[in-house]
Design an enzyme around this catalytic site. Sequence first.
Site, PDB file in Angstrom:
ATOM      1  N   GLN A 203       0.320  13.276  -5.320  1.00 22.80           N
ATOM      2  CA  GLN A 203      -0.206  14.107  -6.410  1.00 22.80           C
ATOM      3  C   GLN A 203       0.517  13.853  -7.730  1.00 22.80           C
ATOM      4  O   GLN A 203       0.004  14.184  -8.794  1.00 22.80           O
ATOM      5  CB  GLN A 203      -0.072  15.602  -6.052  1.00 22.80           C
ATOM      6  CG  GLN A 203      -0.953  16.014  -4.897  1.00 22.80           C
ATOM      7  CD  GLN A 203      -0.813  17.498  -4.619  1.00 22.80           C
ATOM      8  OE1 GLN A 203       0.071  17.915  -3.889  1.00 22.80           O
ATOM      9  NE2 GLN A 203      -1.671  18.305  -5.231  1.00 22.80           N
TER      10      GLN A 203
ATOM     11  N   CYS B 175      -5.774  23.675  -4.463  1.00 22.89           N
ATOM     12  CA  CYS B 175      -4.936  22.489  -4.571  1.00 22.89           C
ATOM     13  C   CYS B 175      -4.695  22.198  -6.053  1.00 22.89           C
ATOM     14  O   CYS B 175      -5.625  22.251  -6.845  1.00 22.89           O
ATOM     15  CB  CYS B 175      -5.641  21.307  -3.905  1.00 22.89           C
ATOM     16  SG  CYS B 175      -4.709  19.771  -4.004  1.00 22.89           S
ATOM     17  N   LEU B 176      -3.448  21.896  -6.397  1.00 15.50           N
ATOM     18  CA  LEU B 176      -3.127  21.608  -7.803  1.00 15.50           C
ATOM     19  C   LEU B 176      -3.880  20.383  -8.307  1.00 15.50           C
ATOM     20  O   LEU B 176      -4.064  20.228  -9.510  1.00 15.50           O
ATOM     21  CB  LEU B 176      -1.613  21.414  -7.972  1.00 15.50           C
ATOM     22  CG  LEU B 176      -0.750  22.639  -7.643  1.00 15.50           C
ATOM     23  CD1 LEU B 176       0.727  22.275  -7.706  1.00 15.50           C
ATOM     24  CD2 LEU B 176      -1.060  23.785  -8.596  1.00 15.50           C
TER      25      LEU B 176
ATOM     26  N   GLY C 200       2.931  24.125  -2.557  1.00 18.53           N
ATOM     27  CA  GLY C 200       3.197  22.818  -1.975  1.00 18.53           C
ATOM     28  C   GLY C 200       2.790  21.726  -2.945  1.00 18.53           C
ATOM     29  O   GLY C 200       1.916  21.931  -3.797  1.00 18.53           O
TER      30      GLY C 200
ATOM     31  N   HIS D   4      -2.513  15.158   2.417  1.00 13.68           N
ATOM     32  CA  HIS D   4      -2.370  14.386   1.172  1.00 13.68           C
ATOM     33  C   HIS D   4      -1.742  13.016   1.449  1.00 13.68           C
ATOM     34  O   HIS D   4      -2.079  12.029   0.790  1.00 13.68           O
ATOM     35  CB  HIS D   4      -1.503  15.130   0.153  1.00 13.68           C
ATOM     36  CG  HIS D   4      -2.243  16.120  -0.690  1.00 13.68           C
ATOM     37  ND1 HIS D   4      -3.326  15.778  -1.468  1.00 13.68           N
ATOM     38  CD2 HIS D   4      -2.053  17.446  -0.895  1.00 13.68           C
ATOM     39  CE1 HIS D   4      -3.768  16.854  -2.104  1.00 13.68           C
ATOM     40  NE2 HIS D   4      -3.015  17.882  -1.770  1.00 13.68           N
TER      41      HIS D   4
ATOM     42  N   HIS E 183      -2.022  20.979   4.973  1.00 10.81           N
ATOM     43  CA  HIS E 183      -2.660  20.589   3.708  1.00 10.81           C
ATOM     44  C   HIS E 183      -1.872  19.448   3.040  1.00 10.81           C
ATOM     45  O   HIS E 183      -2.449  18.447   2.615  1.00 10.81           O
ATOM     46  CB  HIS E 183      -2.724  21.829   2.791  1.00 10.81           C
ATOM     47  CG  HIS E 183      -3.269  21.582   1.424  1.00 10.81           C
ATOM     48  ND1 HIS E 183      -4.417  22.170   0.945  1.00 10.81           N
ATOM     49  CD2 HIS E 183      -2.823  20.796   0.408  1.00 10.81           C
ATOM     50  CE1 HIS E 183      -4.649  21.753  -0.293  1.00 10.81           C
ATOM     51  NE2 HIS E 183      -3.689  20.918  -0.654  1.00 10.81           N
ATOM     52  N   GLU E 184      -0.546  19.601   2.981  1.00 11.34           N
ATOM     53  CA  GLU E 184       0.294  18.575   2.335  1.00 11.34           C
ATOM     54  C   GLU E 184       0.333  17.296   3.163  1.00 11.34           C
ATOM     55  O   GLU E 184       0.321  16.190   2.613  1.00 11.34           O
ATOM     56  CB  GLU E 184       1.715  19.101   2.089  1.00 11.34           C
ATOM     57  CG  GLU E 184       1.807  20.341   1.213  1.00 11.34           C
ATOM     58  CD  GLU E 184       1.028  20.246  -0.084  1.00 11.34           C
ATOM     59  OE1 GLU E 184       0.884  19.146  -0.639  1.00 11.34           O
ATOM     60  OE2 GLU E 184       0.525  21.297  -0.538  1.00 11.34           O
TER      61      GLU E 184
HETATM   62 CO    CO Z   1      -3.134  19.865  -2.403  1.00 12.12          CO
END
Ligand code: CO
Length: 195
Positions: free
Chosen positions: A64, A120-121, A59, A166, A162-163
């Site tokens: 991000q 998480c990236l 995701g 963000h 999670h997304e």
């Molecule tokens: Co993330």
Amino acid sequence: MSTENFLENYKLEGEKLEILTYPNPILLKKAEKVTEFNDELRTLCKNMLFTMYKAPGVGLAAPQVGKSIRLFVIDVDYEREKVTRADGTEDYNLSDFHPLVVINPIIKEKDGEQIYEEGCLSVPGVYEEVKRAQHVVLEYQDAYGKTQILDAEDLRAVCVQHENDHLDGIVFLERLSLLKKKFAKKKYLRDQGKE
Ligand code: CO
């Protein structure tokens, strides 16, 4: 880009975008609603998918990549095969894509409970167990502004929550218990050389 559905027959192509890392302020603020569904937006979606697959991740949310708008992409189903190239470097062979673009999401229903080890990236190197709803129903718009419904369970539900976080300026570290949060943040900032 034409108005045909660019998600059908998705091919791994696009531009690799820079992924911002915690605690970049863009990751900590509430993102704006998307109001224009144009080719520029769809190019961003395509590049976000490309960036997500290349990471590789399941995701990626617009904040991000430095865009503070209510958009994220997910794919929890694609195949990743780790391969060693002739020159000895490691890479992934990716296939069987199931990309999903989610814009202006609203969580309509939430039930059950599950614990999943998330990463998480934007928080590289940190993996922690987070408690989330097991099932969510999401109303959202697709890349053409059409309203859609997503019924997600298990890993897909984890990913959606999670997304979605963000978009509200919440990184998954904030979902940990007070003590774990403090420890994980401190360790992360130390590893990143930010403290
Ligand atoms: Co993330």
